[in-house]
Write an enzyme that holds these catalytic residues in place. Sequence first.
Site, PDB file in Angstrom:
ATOM      1  N   LYS A 280       9.486 -16.334 -11.935  1.00 46.52           N
ATOM      2  CA  LYS A 280       8.519 -14.385 -11.891  1.00 46.52           C
ATOM      3  C   LYS A 280       8.170 -15.262 -12.800  1.00 46.52           C
ATOM      4  O   LYS A 280       7.929 -16.072 -13.699  1.00 46.52           O
ATOM      5  CB  LYS A 280       9.571 -13.355 -12.847  1.00 46.52           C
TER       6      LYS A 280
ATOM      7  N   ASN B 299       0.972  -1.535  -0.005  1.00 49.58           N
ATOM      8  CA  ASN B 299       0.171   0.171   0.077  1.00 49.58           C
ATOM      9  C   ASN B 299       0.836   1.103   0.126  1.00 49.58           C
ATOM     10  O   ASN B 299       2.233   0.897  -0.086  1.00 49.58           O
ATOM     11  CB  ASN B 299      -0.723  -0.148   1.148  1.00 49.58           C
TER      12      ASN B 299
ATOM     13  N   PRO C 124      -2.705 -12.322   8.938  1.00 47.52           N
ATOM     14  CA  PRO C 124      -2.170 -12.613  10.678  1.00 47.52           C
ATOM     15  C   PRO C 124      -3.077 -11.584  10.631  1.00 47.52           C
ATOM     16  O   PRO C 124      -2.998 -10.588  10.694  1.00 47.52           O
ATOM     17  CB  PRO C 124      -1.121 -13.351  11.038  1.00 47.52           C
TER      18      PRO C 124
END
Length: 397
Positions: free
Chosen positions: A286, A208, A303
């Site tokens: 890849k 992110n 988790p």
Amino acid sequence: MLASKRILLIIGGGIAAFKSLDLIRRLRERGAQVTPVLTRAGEEFVTPLSVSALAGQKVFRDLFDLTDEAEMGHIELSRSADLIVVAPATADLMAKMAQGHADDLASTLLLATDTPVMVAPAMNVRMWEHPATQRNIATLKSDRIHFVGPNEGDMACGEHGPGRMAEPMEIVAAVEAALADGPLAGKRVLVTSGPTHEPIDPVRYIANRSSGAQGTAIARALSALGAEVVFVTGPADVAPPEGVEVVRVETAQEMLEAVQSALPVEAAVFAAAVADWRVASASTSKMKKTKGGLPVLEFTENPDILATISQMDKGRPALVVGFAAETDDVIDNATAKRTRKGCDWIVANDVSHETGIMGGKDNDITLISQEGAEDWPRMSKEDVARRLAERIAQALT
């Protein structure tokens, strides 16, 4: 900050011992009195004369020195300092500390003391990663031994990885934090920061936009109030603060393991932006474009670190703080998250694109607690960190 502070410096045997000479100089520049103890192995790398000249003090070397035992003795020597620093702390020295051995002056001093102890580990990467060393590290942390480093990089042996002793100025910063007379002095606090990277294949990952700036600022603010900070960070854009114990991780699973290894702590601040999902079976090579169509990725949940620690039956931190980065219904979603996870506080913020919060310099937060929602004015992430650290100090004292 170190004026009149007394540091007992134990120099272990390893090539990193040469850094201890600069460490002595840096500590004395800041007003500290440094009493050096040189192990027999340490003498293979630095000389007693050079250590004594820089410290301006006699070097202590022998447990069975009749004069020293008559004048001071290892008991008084071990308790006359404000802080004992072991740099470099070799695998052997840390093993002796963890197991309570006392077969030379250094290990006897460490066993006989009630003074706070800080270690700066230095060893080959394989030695650092060995299960025996990791068990000893866990024992020392549970005994409230302060850690600074080790860093990751090239080693004298030609290998690369964690095991390099922290640089002298990093150790000085850690010493200053350990001896700070703030409201969090003597408190051990955990902070997570940055994103996690969840691999798809060796060159691609899920992540992110977190820069790690807010978590870094929080760790720095807590350290400034005297806390011993364990800083668990994913691959952030900003450098970690000095004077804290830094644990670098990549994935959510690694972060959970690092957090659990850092316990017990008085407070835990989970500022990291942990990926909720990962690819169930990351490819070991890849993935290539094919004419057969798009690859199918199967996901599984990571988790839940915040919930895992918040809902511990034994050893739960007295204060657990989570973060909620939301784009819609910020207060409602954050309030529900606090209840669902079981944490004490949630620091909620609106990270919609138009706010500029994610990756920016400012933050606009609401502190959610059992008492309700408390809006804070928009301010710099450093100011948010200072205000949050002060609130944590009030809650713990």
